[in-house]
Every structure is written in C-alpha cells, then in structure tokens.
Scaffold this motif. Structure first.
Motif, PDB file in Angstrom:
ATOM      1  N   ARG A 176      45.705  40.532  47.339  1.00 28.64           N
ATOM      2  CA  ARG A 176      46.022  39.123  47.597  1.00 28.64           C
ATOM      3  C   ARG A 176      47.102  38.593  46.659  1.00 28.64           C
ATOM      4  O   ARG A 176      47.967  37.817  47.069  1.00 28.64           O
ATOM      5  N   ILE A 177      47.069  39.000  45.397  1.00 26.31           N
ATOM      6  CA  ILE A 177      47.990  38.459  44.412  1.00 26.31           C
ATOM      7  C   ILE A 177      49.280  39.264  44.316  1.00 26.31           C
ATOM      8  O   ILE A 177      50.354  38.725  44.112  1.00 26.31           O
ATOM      9  N   CYS A 233      30.121  33.786  32.559  1.00 30.74           N
ATOM     10  CA  CYS A 233      30.857  34.836  31.840  1.00 30.74           C
ATOM     11  C   CYS A 233      32.000  35.433  32.668  1.00 30.74           C
ATOM     12  O   CYS A 233      32.173  36.646  32.760  1.00 30.74           O
ATOM     13  N   HIS A 234      32.790  34.544  33.269  1.00 31.15           N
ATOM     14  CA  HIS A 234      34.005  34.938  33.990  1.00 31.15           C
ATOM     15  C   HIS A 234      33.775  36.110  34.944  1.00 31.15           C
ATOM     16  O   HIS A 234      34.329  37.208  34.755  1.00 31.15           O
ATOM     17  N   PRO A 235      32.982  35.919  35.988  1.00 26.78           N
ATOM     18  CA  PRO A 235      32.731  37.018  36.928  1.00 26.78           C
ATOM     19  C   PRO A 235      33.954  37.338  37.771  1.00 26.78           C
ATOM     20  O   PRO A 235      34.807  36.481  38.022  1.00 26.78           O
ATOM     21  N   VAL A 236      34.036  38.581  38.220  1.00 30.03           N
ATOM     22  CA  VAL A 236      35.152  39.015  39.059  1.00 30.03           C
ATOM     23  C   VAL A 236      35.120  38.296  40.407  1.00 30.03           C
ATOM     24  O   VAL A 236      36.165  38.024  41.007  1.00 30.03           O
ATOM     25  N   GLY A 237      33.911  37.976  40.890  1.00 34.88           N
ATOM     26  CA  GLY A 237      33.803  37.290  42.176  1.00 34.88           C
ATOM     27  C   GLY A 237      34.514  35.948  42.183  1.00 34.88           C
ATOM     28  O   GLY A 237      35.167  35.577  43.173  1.00 34.88           O
ATOM     29  N   THR A 238      34.406  35.186  41.102  1.00 36.85           N
ATOM     30  CA  THR A 238      35.089  33.894  41.018  1.00 36.85           C
ATOM     31  C   THR A 238      36.596  34.092  40.939  1.00 36.85           C
ATOM     32  O   THR A 238      37.369  33.313  41.517  1.00 36.85           O
ATOM     33  N   LEU A 239      37.037  35.129  40.232  1.00 37.66           N
ATOM     34  CA  LEU A 239      38.467  35.442  40.173  1.00 37.66           C
ATOM     35  C   LEU A 239      39.018  35.714  41.564  1.00 37.66           C
ATOM     36  O   LEU A 239      40.110  35.251  41.914  1.00 37.66           O
ATOM     37  N   LEU A 240      38.264  36.459  42.370  1.00 37.74           N
ATOM     38  CA  LEU A 240      38.697  36.752  43.738  1.00 37.74           C
ATOM     39  C   LEU A 240      38.639  35.508  44.612  1.00 37.74           C
ATOM     40  O   LEU A 240      39.542  35.254  45.409  1.00 37.74           O
ATOM     41  N   GLN A 241      37.586  34.711  44.464  1.00 38.95           N
ATOM     42  CA  GLN A 241      37.397  33.536  45.315  1.00 38.95           C
ATOM     43  C   GLN A 241      38.535  32.527  45.155  1.00 38.95           C
ATOM     44  O   GLN A 241      38.982  31.920  46.125  1.00 38.95           O
ATOM     45  N   LYS A 242      39.022  32.354  43.924  1.00 36.55           N
ATOM     46  CA  LYS A 242      40.069  31.364  43.658  1.00 36.55           C
ATOM     47  C   LYS A 242      41.342  32.054  43.168  1.00 36.55           C
ATOM     48  O   LYS A 242      42.016  31.555  42.260  1.00 36.55           O
ATOM     49  N   ALA A 243      41.659  33.183  43.769  1.00 41.82           N
ATOM     50  CA  ALA A 243      42.764  34.019  43.289  1.00 41.82           C
ATOM     51  C   ALA A 243      44.089  33.266  43.276  1.00 41.82           C
ATOM     52  O   ALA A 243      44.813  33.272  42.268  1.00 41.82           O
ATOM     53  N   PRO A 257      47.447  42.098  37.082  1.00 42.11           N
ATOM     54  CA  PRO A 257      46.903  42.289  35.730  1.00 42.11           C
ATOM     55  C   PRO A 257      47.057  41.068  34.837  1.00 42.11           C
ATOM     56  O   PRO A 257      46.127  40.696  34.113  1.00 42.11           O
ATOM     57  N   ALA A 258      48.232  40.424  34.877  1.00 38.40           N
ATOM     58  CA  ALA A 258      48.461  39.252  34.027  1.00 38.40           C
ATOM     59  C   ALA A 258      47.570  38.085  34.435  1.00 38.40           C
ATOM     60  O   ALA A 258      47.050  37.346  33.586  1.00 38.40           O
ATOM     61  N   VAL A 259      47.367  37.908  35.736  1.00 40.92           N
ATOM     62  CA  VAL A 259      46.513  36.809  36.201  1.00 40.92           C
ATOM     63  C   VAL A 259      45.061  37.059  35.802  1.00 40.92           C
ATOM     64  O   VAL A 259      44.350  36.135  35.387  1.00 40.92           O
ATOM     65  N   ALA A 260      44.601  38.314  35.914  1.00 43.47           N
ATOM     66  CA  ALA A 260      43.224  38.644  35.513  1.00 43.47           C
ATOM     67  C   ALA A 260      43.010  38.389  34.023  1.00 43.47           C
ATOM     68  O   ALA A 260      41.972  37.853  33.608  1.00 43.47           O
ATOM     69  N   LYS A 261      43.979  38.743  33.217  1.00 40.89           N
ATOM     70  CA  LYS A 261      43.878  38.504  31.774  1.00 40.89           C
ATOM     71  C   LYS A 261      43.893  37.011  31.470  1.00 40.89           C
ATOM     72  O   LYS A 261      43.118  36.523  30.639  1.00 40.89           O
ATOM     73  N   PHE A 262      44.767  36.271  32.142  1.00 39.09           N
ATOM     74  CA  PHE A 262      44.831  34.819  31.965  1.00 39.09           C
ATOM     75  C   PHE A 262      43.503  34.162  32.338  1.00 39.09           C
ATOM     76  O   PHE A 262      43.033  33.241  31.656  1.00 39.09           O
ATOM     77  N   TRP A 278      48.397  30.415  36.121  1.00 42.35           N
ATOM     78  CA  TRP A 278      49.067  31.392  35.264  1.00 42.35           C
ATOM     79  C   TRP A 278      50.578  31.182  35.275  1.00 42.35           C
ATOM     80  O   TRP A 278      51.237  31.212  34.223  1.00 42.35           O
ATOM     81  N   ALA A 279      51.142  30.973  36.462  1.00 42.19           N
ATOM     82  CA  ALA A 279      52.586  30.772  36.572  1.00 42.19           C
ATOM     83  C   ALA A 279      53.016  29.476  35.884  1.00 42.19           C
ATOM     84  O   ALA A 279      54.099  29.409  35.285  1.00 42.19           O
ATOM     85  N   ALA A 280      52.157  28.432  35.947  1.00 48.01           N
ATOM     86  CA  ALA A 280      52.479  27.157  35.306  1.00 48.01           C
ATOM     87  C   ALA A 280      52.280  27.216  33.796  1.00 48.01           C
ATOM     88  O   ALA A 280      52.772  26.341  33.069  1.00 48.01           O
ATOM     89  N   GLY A 281      51.527  28.190  33.323  1.00 43.49           N
ATOM     90  CA  GLY A 281      51.341  28.355  31.886  1.00 43.49           C
ATOM     91  C   GLY A 281      50.194  27.585  31.296  1.00 43.49           C
ATOM     92  O   GLY A 281      50.056  27.506  30.080  1.00 43.49           O
ATOM     93  N   HIS A 282      49.341  27.017  32.123  1.00 43.92           N
ATOM     94  CA  HIS A 282      48.179  26.296  31.587  1.00 43.92           C
ATOM     95  C   HIS A 282      47.041  26.360  32.597  1.00 43.92           C
ATOM     96  O   HIS A 282      47.275  26.444  33.811  1.00 43.92           O
TER      97      HIS A 282
END
Length: 398
Positions: free
Chosen positions: A311-312, A337-347, A318-323, A354-358
């Motif tokens: 999707r990303i 605790c920052h689950p992967v599911g939430t990262l995928l849901q709001k990718a 990688p940079a977005v996941a780290k951010f 991340w692109a905006a820097g905040h």
C-alpha cells in the motif's frame, strides 16, 4: 509432559531420592514453561511417598530455587519447575528460525533450530541433510542470519512454514519445492535440489525423435493446503545441490513469453520480500528501542507487513514504519504498544504524517481545529465590517 523440563531435571545431582522423585514427578506433569498444579496427595501416589515426605521435599526444592510455589486460595498450589537454578546458571531454551545464504551463488536455506541460550552463539550449526552439508563445506562463503526466535517450538514452526511459503517463489531457495498430492509427504515442505532434473538420454542413432521429446513434461505444483499453520517437516534431497542447473531445450514462443512473465513475477516477489524484510527490521529496531522488548512476529504479522508495503510502496515503507513507532503517541496506539494492525489500518495517514515531519496527535488536532475556527470567525467578522463600510460609504455618497 515437557521433554525440555524432564531433560533438564534428570542429570541433576546432590539431592535425596525423595527430593529427586518429587522433582521428576512435577517435571513429568509440567508444560514447556515448567508450570503444573498437582495436589500433594497426587504427588505422593506417584512417588510412593508420604504426605509429610512430599511436603519436606517441596520445601527443600523451593529453598534451592528449583521450584516456585504459588499458593492459590480455594485451589491447588501452582508449581513452576526451574531446574536451571541447581546447576548454577539459568539457560533459556530458544527455538529460532535461521536463514543460511551462499553468497557466490545466492542459494539459501531456511530451517528451524532449538538451542539453549543465545542463538547468535550457535553459529556453527548449519542443519542436517545433503543441502546443509553442501552449505557447511562452503561455510566461508555463507552467511547465517537469525530471522526470528521464539519461546515455544510450535510458534517457531508456524513462522518457519510462513517464511518458506514466502521464499519458495525464489528459484534460489533450497526449500522451494513441496511434495505432490498422494505422496507420503504431501503438504510438507521439501528441500529443493537446483540440479534435480534428470540428465538427458542420448539420442537414437537412426535419427528417430527422442522418446521424451514428444511427451509432455509434468509441472511441479506447489501444494500448501493443510500445512499453512502446521510445523514443516523438511525432507533433505539425496543429490548434492549444484551451482549450475542443466541446460533446457529452447521453449516455444508462447512458452517463452510465459517464462519471461514468470521471471518478472519472481523478480517482483524478490523485491517485495526485500522490502518486507527492511520494513520489519525498521519496525523491530524502533520497537525494541521504545519498549525494550522484541515485537511478536508470526504468519499473521507477516501478512500485515506485506499488505502495508504494497500500500505504501517499497521505498517508503521502512521509514514510515519506524516513524510510526518512534513518533506516533496517540493514547490508543501507545496503550496497545504500537501494533502492526493499526499501522496497516491507517497506513496512508501515517505516511502523510511522516512526509509532513510531525505526528498528528489528538491534542494537535484540537489545536488545529481551534485555529481554523478562530480563522473562520475572523474572516466572518472582516466580511461584516466590509459590508457595513460599504453601506456607510453608499449612504454618504447619496
């Protein structure tokens, strides 16, 4: 019964027969974490000891640190067997999935290993079977990577199966073939031999066509049904892997097109695998720095990481996941605790942050909403003032 706990208890010395009998009885009933909850009467029946002798043995084992007791109200006592304390050190059994890569040829092998202690200190182990022996002979040109480690073997086996299922698309993977239906090993991963094609028979002297030339070749089908979550049993080949596969006859035009398309798909899958590995490495590094523990990785998490990368994009994932782990501080995300599911849901949203820097927290969102409301109110007031000023100027001109 836990064979791990039993194996650790049998060699122990320096205790009476009654104490050893009670310890072995508990180990026989414990799970892989050393936990069990038999009654004192049950232990006595199993060891042929009186209740008083059992209580004395339990007390001694607890004092020596080989046993932890949790007295529960209205329920039987829970015991945790820790035999490592009696040998002066605690060695934790670890089940890990490894990947060995032969750098010159690019061939690699994925396997499962159980060891006591740190997997990084188990670098000399290269597996068993012909493929492992072939890699071990070229140890100087090989790199062993610990992909993931687990406390329980069934978790490691599930992860190994998922990892092999992802890697078998790569022709350099020595695990890439799976047994055919109807065979004794159907549904199990089988180690591939890059030179498993049979040598071509010599052509007849009279110029007649080769018998095998007109016979259609049987394709190798991958059958993964029924084994996606089961521990993979690896069957080693009986032929040593070869760097150079045997040359094949030139395919027809249509078949060549399909082969080129399949080759492109393999390259795409390889790039996707590399991006998934980089994304997980970035996520796991940030997760460990923030929480001081390794994140859980299993087949379900692997699937979510793959969807997130698709999707990303391969480069930004990688940079977005780290951010996401380092900068996103929403109450819900932090609590979970920052689950992967939430990262995928709001990718896409996290990619924008991340692109905006905040990071966009709820407090910042309220502040921006309030600022926008103030701006709208000011614009409305200015419009009213301009309207009145126009009315006054119109009246004075009249």
């Amino acid at each position: 019964m836990s064979t791990i706990i039993m194996a650790a208890c049998w060699p122990l010395q320096g205790m009476s027969p009654a104490q050893k009998a009670v310890l072995i009885s508990l180990a026989d009933q414990a799970n892989d974490d050393g936990v069990c909850w038999p009654s004192v009467n049950t232990i006595g029946l199993r060891t042929c000891l009186s209740e008083r002798a059992v209580q004395a043995a339990l007390k001694w084992l607890e004092e020596q640190g080989a046993l932890l007791r949790d007295h529960r109200s209205q329920r039987s006592t829970m015991y945790t067997v820790t035999p490592q304390a009696l040998v002066g050190e605690i060695t934790r059994t670890v089940h890990y999935v490894y990947r060995i890569t032969h750098t010159p040829s690019g061939q690699f092998y994925i396997g499962l290993r159980t060891c006591g202690g740190d997997p990084l200190e188990d670098s000399s182990y290269f597996g068993s079977g012909v493929s492992a022996e072939w890699l071990a002979k070229r140890k100087a040109d090989c790199v062993k990577e610990i992909v993931a480690s687990f406390e329980h073997r069934h978790q490691a086996a599930q992860f190994e199966t998922a990892e092999i299922a992802l890697a078998i698309q790569n022709p350099r993977c020595l695990n890439r073939k799976v047994s055919a239906p109807g065979s004794a090993t159907h549904g199990r991963h089988v180690v591939a031999d890059p030179a498993d094609a049979a040598p071509a028979a010599p052509a007849p002297a009279n110029g007649a066509p080769h018998p095998a030339a007109s016979a259609p070749s049987t394709p190798q089908h991958l059958h993964l049904d029924g084994a996606a979550s089961a521990p993979g049993t690896i069957n080693e080949p009986s032929v040593e892997p070869s760097r150079e596969p045997l040359p094949a006859a030139a395919p027809p035009v249509a078949a060549k097109g399909r082969a080129d398309k399949a080759k492109g798909g393999e390259a795409e899958e390889t790039a996707l695998q590399a991006a998934c590995r980089a994304t997980w490495a970035a996520y796991a590094e940030a997760y460990g720095a923030r929480y001081g523990a390794r994140p859980v990785r299993n087949a379900q998490v692997n699937a979510k990481v793959k969807q997130f990368v698709q999707r990303i994009g391969y480069d930004e994932a990688p940079a977005v996941a780290k951010f996401y782990v380092e900068r996103v501080a929403d109450a819900y995300v932090t609590r979970e605790c920052h689950p992967v599911g939430t990262l995928l849901q709001k990718a896409e949203g996290y990619r924008t942050q991340w692109a905006a820097g905040h990071a966009m927290t709820s407090t910042r969102a309220r502040q921006m909403d309030q600022s926008q409301a103030n701006f709208d109110a000011a614009e409305e007031a200015m419009a009213i003032l301009r309207q009145r000023r126009g009315e006054l100027e119109g009246g004075s001109n009249a």
